[in-house]
Design a protein around this motif. Structure first.
Motif, PDB file in Angstrom:
ATOM      1  N   ASN A  90      31.160  48.516  77.667  1.00 32.34           N
ATOM      2  CA  ASN A  90      30.666  47.390  76.611  1.00 32.34           C
ATOM      3  C   ASN A  90      29.365  47.487  75.746  1.00 32.34           C
ATOM      4  O   ASN A  90      28.673  47.656  77.614  1.00 32.34           O
ATOM      5  CB  ASN A  90      30.850  46.079  77.931  1.00 32.34           C
ATOM      6  N   THR A  91      28.525  47.266  75.056  1.00 36.59           N
ATOM      7  CA  THR A  91      27.443  47.210  74.781  1.00 36.59           C
ATOM      8  C   THR A  91      27.345  45.784  73.857  1.00 36.59           C
ATOM      9  O   THR A  91      27.663  45.988  73.463  1.00 36.59           O
ATOM     10  CB  THR A  91      26.937  48.390  73.885  1.00 36.59           C
ATOM     11  N   GLY A  92      26.635  45.272  75.202  1.00 37.55           N
ATOM     12  CA  GLY A  92      26.273  43.485  74.146  1.00 37.55           C
ATOM     13  C   GLY A  92      27.006  42.206  75.265  1.00 37.55           C
ATOM     14  O   GLY A  92      28.185  42.533  75.043  1.00 37.55           O
ATOM     15  N   ALA A  93      26.362  41.078  74.943  1.00 36.63           N
ATOM     16  CA  ALA A  93      27.417  39.984  75.138  1.00 36.63           C
ATOM     17  C   ALA A  93      28.844  39.757  74.823  1.00 36.63           C
ATOM     18  O   ALA A  93      29.911  39.346  75.336  1.00 36.63           O
ATOM     19  CB  ALA A  93      26.774  38.755  75.599  1.00 36.63           C
ATOM     20  N   GLY A  94      28.420  39.840  73.238  1.00 33.93           N
ATOM     21  CA  GLY A  94      29.792  39.788  73.048  1.00 33.93           C
ATOM     22  C   GLY A  94      31.430  40.935  73.103  1.00 33.93           C
ATOM     23  O   GLY A  94      32.046  40.905  72.668  1.00 33.93           O
ATOM     24  N   ALA A  95      30.578  41.542  73.837  1.00 34.93           N
ATOM     25  CA  ALA A  95      31.718  43.014  73.574  1.00 34.93           C
ATOM     26  C   ALA A  95      32.288  42.616  75.312  1.00 34.93           C
ATOM     27  O   ALA A  95      32.669  43.776  75.615  1.00 34.93           O
ATOM     28  CB  ALA A  95      31.081  44.427  73.579  1.00 34.93           C
ATOM     29  N   GLY A  96      31.288  42.051  76.012  1.00 31.11           N
ATOM     30  CA  GLY A  96      31.751  41.615  77.277  1.00 31.11           C
ATOM     31  C   GLY A  96      31.151  42.422  78.443  1.00 31.11           C
ATOM     32  O   GLY A  96      31.652  42.400  79.437  1.00 31.11           O
ATOM     33  N   GLN A  97      29.909  42.447  77.655  1.00 26.76           N
ATOM     34  CA  GLN A  97      29.137  42.943  79.418  1.00 26.76           C
ATOM     35  C   GLN A  97      28.261  42.061  79.664  1.00 26.76           C
ATOM     36  O   GLN A  97      28.302  41.193  79.240  1.00 26.76           O
ATOM     37  CB  GLN A  97      27.880  43.771  77.836  1.00 26.76           C
ATOM     38  N   THR A  98      28.924  42.816  80.845  1.00 27.00           N
ATOM     39  CA  THR A  98      27.898  41.235  81.976  1.00 27.00           C
ATOM     40  C   THR A  98      27.246  41.477  82.839  1.00 27.00           C
ATOM     41  O   THR A  98      26.039  40.384  83.489  1.00 27.00           O
ATOM     42  CB  THR A  98      29.479  40.129  82.434  1.00 27.00           C
ATOM     43  N   VAL A  99      27.053  43.065  83.050  1.00 29.30           N
ATOM     44  CA  VAL A  99      26.048  43.402  83.722  1.00 29.30           C
ATOM     45  C   VAL A  99      25.086  44.438  83.026  1.00 29.30           C
ATOM     46  O   VAL A  99      25.622  45.144  82.641  1.00 29.30           O
ATOM     47  CB  VAL A  99      26.073  44.498  84.836  1.00 29.30           C
ATOM     48  N   PHE A 100      23.375  44.003  82.734  1.00 28.50           N
ATOM     49  CA  PHE A 100      22.929  44.693  81.910  1.00 28.50           C
ATOM     50  C   PHE A 100      22.449  45.388  82.278  1.00 28.50           C
ATOM     51  O   PHE A 100      20.931  45.758  81.954  1.00 28.50           O
ATOM     52  CB  PHE A 100      22.193  43.487  80.834  1.00 28.50           C
ATOM     53  N   HIS A 101      23.186  46.481  82.435  1.00 22.66           N
ATOM     54  CA  HIS A 101      22.203  47.698  83.215  1.00 22.66           C
ATOM     55  C   HIS A 101      23.528  49.043  83.016  1.00 22.66           C
ATOM     56  O   HIS A 101      24.648  48.055  83.386  1.00 22.66           O
ATOM     57  CB  HIS A 101      22.543  47.931  84.605  1.00 22.66           C
ATOM     58  N   ALA A 102      23.144  50.401  81.447  1.00 24.30           N
ATOM     59  CA  ALA A 102      24.823  51.215  81.621  1.00 24.30           C
ATOM     60  C   ALA A 102      25.502  51.436  82.525  1.00 24.30           C
ATOM     61  O   ALA A 102      24.914  51.686  83.644  1.00 24.30           O
ATOM     62  CB  ALA A 102      23.933  51.913  80.661  1.00 24.30           C
ATOM     63  N   HIS A 103      26.429  51.405  82.438  1.00 22.49           N
ATOM     64  CA  HIS A 103      27.375  51.540  83.111  1.00 22.49           C
ATOM     65  C   HIS A 103      29.286  51.981  82.195  1.00 22.49           C
ATOM     66  O   HIS A 103      29.243  51.293  81.775  1.00 22.49           O
ATOM     67  CB  HIS A 103      27.919  50.376  84.300  1.00 22.49           C
ATOM     68  N   ALA A 104      29.571  52.865  82.693  1.00 24.76           N
ATOM     69  CA  ALA A 104      30.900  53.168  82.349  1.00 24.76           C
ATOM     70  C   ALA A 104      32.518  53.033  83.151  1.00 24.76           C
ATOM     71  O   ALA A 104      31.880  52.807  84.695  1.00 24.76           O
ATOM     72  CB  ALA A 104      30.966  54.815  82.396  1.00 24.76           C
ATOM     73  N   HIS A 105      33.109  52.468  82.724  1.00 25.53           N
ATOM     74  CA  HIS A 105      34.528  51.942  83.211  1.00 25.53           C
ATOM     75  C   HIS A 105      35.248  53.094  83.227  1.00 25.53           C
ATOM     76  O   HIS A 105      36.028  53.260  82.168  1.00 25.53           O
ATOM     77  CB  HIS A 105      35.160  51.046  83.192  1.00 25.53           C
ATOM     78  N   VAL A 106      35.424  53.899  84.278  1.00 27.14           N
ATOM     79  CA  VAL A 106      36.891  54.548  84.520  1.00 27.14           C
ATOM     80  C   VAL A 106      38.139  53.823  84.908  1.00 27.14           C
ATOM     81  O   VAL A 106      38.304  53.302  85.816  1.00 27.14           O
ATOM     82  CB  VAL A 106      36.781  55.509  85.324  1.00 27.14           C
ATOM     83  N   LEU A 107      38.525  53.591  83.480  1.00 33.66           N
ATOM     84  CA  LEU A 107      40.542  52.920  84.069  1.00 33.66           C
ATOM     85  C   LEU A 107      41.706  53.979  84.440  1.00 33.66           C
ATOM     86  O   LEU A 107      41.681  53.890  83.154  1.00 33.66           O
ATOM     87  CB  LEU A 107      40.962  51.934  83.082  1.00 33.66           C
ATOM     88  N   GLY A 108      42.434  53.278  85.370  1.00 34.31           N
ATOM     89  CA  GLY A 108      43.463  54.365  85.167  1.00 34.31           C
ATOM     90  C   GLY A 108      44.601  53.766  86.097  1.00 34.31           C
ATOM     91  O   GLY A 108      44.337  53.386  86.516  1.00 34.31           O
ATOM     92  N   GLY A 109      45.446  54.679  86.424  1.00 34.74           N
ATOM     93  CA  GLY A 109      46.188  54.621  87.020  1.00 34.74           C
ATOM     94  C   GLY A 109      47.564  53.769  86.837  1.00 34.74           C
ATOM     95  O   GLY A 109      48.190  53.561  87.807  1.00 34.74           O
ATOM     96  N   ARG A 110      47.914  53.654  85.367  1.00 38.52           N
ATOM     97  CA  ARG A 110      48.703  52.843  85.060  1.00 38.52           C
ATOM     98  C   ARG A 110      48.811  52.851  83.836  1.00 38.52           C
ATOM     99  O   ARG A 110      47.793  53.456  82.449  1.00 38.52           O
ATOM    100  CB  ARG A 110      49.258  51.074  84.964  1.00 38.52           C
ATOM    101  N   GLY A 111      49.676  52.519  82.146  1.00 34.79           N
ATOM    102  CA  GLY A 111      49.498  52.989  81.145  1.00 34.79           C
ATOM    103  C   GLY A 111      48.404  51.992  80.557  1.00 34.79           C
ATOM    104  O   GLY A 111      48.472  50.318  80.746  1.00 34.79           O
ATOM    105  N   LEU A 112      48.038  52.372  80.076  1.00 32.65           N
ATOM    106  CA  LEU A 112      46.739  51.439  79.328  1.00 32.65           C
ATOM    107  C   LEU A 112      47.177  51.437  77.859  1.00 32.65           C
ATOM    108  O   LEU A 112      47.509  52.103  76.963  1.00 32.65           O
ATOM    109  CB  LEU A 112      45.736  52.093  79.174  1.00 32.65           C
TER     110      LEU A 112
END
Length: 117
Positions: A90-112
């Motif tokens: 998420n890059t920017g508040a409008g995209a849902g970024q809440t902590v302004f330190h670059a980060h990748a979310h790794v999401l899995g374990g269910r159908g997305l």
């Protein structure tokens, strides 16, 4: 200054060991830890240890570190035994970024679903 720890940054405090986190993986340049508000059975954040405010700034300032974040994300997926997963920056508040330190979310374990949301 980009790359320097920021006193008011939650993720810089986690890197420094001043705020606890459930660490999944650590390298010289990255840290991966479980999200405290998981959106999937596996939800791990992968951050560069150096402070960059978002993914775009990270990519512009340090392409090699950007690659380290992606490599660490794949390693997390391997450790978590995810044969499919989603990476989200998420890059920017409008995209849902809440902590302004670059980060990748790794999401899995269910159908997305696509599109997300």
């Amino acid at each position: 200054m980009a790359g320097e720890p920021q006193d008011d940054c939650l993720f810089c405090k986690i890197v420094a060991g001043n705020v606890p986190a459930t660490v999944v993986r650590e390298t010289d340049t990255t840290l991966a830890f479980r999200d405290i508000n998981p959106q999937a059975p596996t939800h791990v954040l992968v951050i560069p240890k150096a402070h960059h405010p978002n993914a775009a700034a990270l990519a512009a300032a340090d392409p090699a570190l950007t690659a380290d974040v992606l490599t660490a994300a794949q390693a997390v997926a391997d450790v978590e035994k995810l044969d499919s997963y989603r990476l989200v920056f998420n890059t920017g508040a409008g995209a849902g970024q809440t902590v302004f330190h670059a980060h990748a979310h790794v999401l899995g374990g269910r159908g997305l679903q696509w599109p997300p949301g």
